[in-house]
Design a protein around this motif. Structure first.
Motif, mmCIF file in Angstrom:
data_model
loop_
_atom_site.group_PDB
_atom_site.id
_atom_site.type_symbol
_atom_site.label_atom_id
_atom_site.label_comp_id
_atom_site.label_asym_id
_atom_site.label_seq_id
_atom_site.Cartn_x
_atom_site.Cartn_y
_atom_site.Cartn_z
ATOM 1 N N LEU A 176 65.792 39.386 79.673
ATOM 2 C CA LEU A 176 65.944 40.731 80.225
ATOM 3 C C LEU A 176 66.128 41.761 79.116
ATOM 4 O O LEU A 176 65.598 42.879 79.207
ATOM 5 C CB LEU A 176 67.145 40.769 81.184
ATOM 6 N N SER A 177 66.865 41.406 78.070
ATOM 7 C CA SER A 177 67.064 42.358 76.972
ATOM 8 C C SER A 177 65.744 42.641 76.263
ATOM 9 O O SER A 177 65.484 43.783 75.850
ATOM 10 C CB SER A 177 68.098 41.828 75.978
ATOM 11 N N GLU A 178 64.874 41.630 76.149
ATOM 12 C CA GLU A 178 63.560 41.840 75.532
ATOM 13 C C GLU A 178 62.638 42.630 76.452
ATOM 14 O O GLU A 178 61.897 43.515 75.998
ATOM 15 C CB GLU A 178 62.929 40.487 75.184
ATOM 16 N N THR A 179 62.698 42.355 77.755
ATOM 17 C CA THR A 179 61.830 43.046 78.710
ATOM 18 C C THR A 179 62.120 44.546 78.741
ATOM 19 O O THR A 179 61.190 45.371 78.764
ATOM 20 C CB THR A 179 62.019 42.471 80.122
ATOM 21 N N TYR A 180 63.394 44.901 78.716
ATOM 22 C CA TYR A 180 63.770 46.313 78.859
ATOM 23 C C TYR A 180 64.204 46.952 77.540
ATOM 24 O O TYR A 180 64.626 48.104 77.526
ATOM 25 C CB TYR A 180 64.878 46.435 79.903
ATOM 26 N N ASN A 181 64.090 46.174 76.443
ATOM 27 C CA ASN A 181 64.393 46.678 75.106
ATOM 28 C C ASN A 181 65.795 47.264 75.029
ATOM 29 O O ASN A 181 66.005 48.402 74.579
ATOM 30 C CB ASN A 181 63.346 47.726 74.686
ATOM 31 N N VAL A 182 66.744 46.491 75.511
ATOM 32 C CA VAL A 182 68.153 46.881 75.458
ATOM 33 C C VAL A 182 68.950 45.713 74.871
ATOM 34 O O VAL A 182 68.442 44.601 74.722
ATOM 35 C CB VAL A 182 68.706 47.244 76.854
ATOM 36 N N SER A 183 70.202 45.974 74.548
ATOM 37 C CA SER A 183 71.033 44.925 73.974
ATOM 38 C C SER A 183 71.430 43.905 75.036
ATOM 39 O O SER A 183 71.478 44.216 76.236
ATOM 40 C CB SER A 183 72.292 45.522 73.343
#
Length: 240
Positions: free
Chosen positions: A39-46
């Protein structure tokens, strides 16, 4: 996708994205959602932001975690109206589910001062004390501790408690159930109730204390129910 210019915190936006995917059936009941890393990679968040979003959804009962396995979509919560006087068995049957009860304790006893006050009893009056785990489709939903004046239901037996207590009181004893008052609060589950309800020892539960009355105004039942907060939400219609 995440809108970084929005005034809505990013973790809330991710919560909303997951909620929408559950609502449209992309994430179905009992299935796992993508990992924190995915999920962090999909939405580019920590990952910390993703973990905050997932924790919020776990706390609200929409998701649940299993150690070593991941995070899964929970069963939807039951909506329980607060403006009707029905029993657990009647509620579950109305939802098309199979109700059942595990009787933990059934005994006749002299009640405490508080119970006597609530039920309007004299010092010599006994009550039936009944502890039941209430199940829907074989899953524990609540535990009820019920006090009923023995003189109102003479010769009540444990074998009579397999079905609806309210129907038993009305049909077998000819009593007319009329109204009730109740109080509700949230709490951390006790160690004993955690075992009965199959929840963690820090789980949140909903506690309802209800005193029910006959049509002549006489109290006939005091029940303290502990509901799994991850399976129940209570609703009320309010009119001005």
């Amino acid at each position: 996708m995440v809108d970084r210019n929005s005034h809505v915190p990013i973790y809330i936006q991710i919560e909303d994205i997951i909620k929408e995917k559950i609502a449209v059936g992309e994430y179905i009941k009992g299935s796992s959602i993508p990992s924190e890393r995915e999920l962090s990679e999909t939405y580019n968040v920590s990952r910390m932001t993703v973990r905050q979003a997932i924790t919020g959804l776990v706390n609200s009962g929409l998701l649940y975690r299993e150690k070593g396995r991941g995070t899964f979509v929970a069963d939807p919560k039951f909506e329980q109206p607060l403006n009707g006087l029905t029993g657990f068995t009647e509620d579950m049957i109305a939802r098309g589910m199979e109700p059942s009860s595990d009787i933990v304790l059934f005994e006749k006893q002299l009640p405490s001062f508080e119970i006597k006050q609530d039920l309007g009893l004299n010092d010599e009056d006994e009550v039936y004390f009944i502890v039941r785990i209430r199940n829907a489709d074989h899953l524990p939903m609540a535990i009820e501790r019920t006090y009923i004046p023995a003189k109102l239901v003479p010769n009540l037996s444990k074998d009579q408690l397999s079905g609806s207590l309210y129907q038993l009181i009305e049909k077998e004893y000819g009593l007319d159930i009329h109204n009730a008052t109740q109080q509700m609060e949230a709490a951390i589950v006790s160690k004993e109730d955690a075992k009965y309800l199959n929840v963690g020892q820090k789980a949140v539960v909903l506690i309802i204390k209800r005193t029910s009355y006959l049509s002549n105004g006489r109290p006939f039942e005091l029940v303290r129910s502990v509901y799994r907060a991850d399976r129940y939400k209570f609703i009320s219609e309010i009119t001005r």
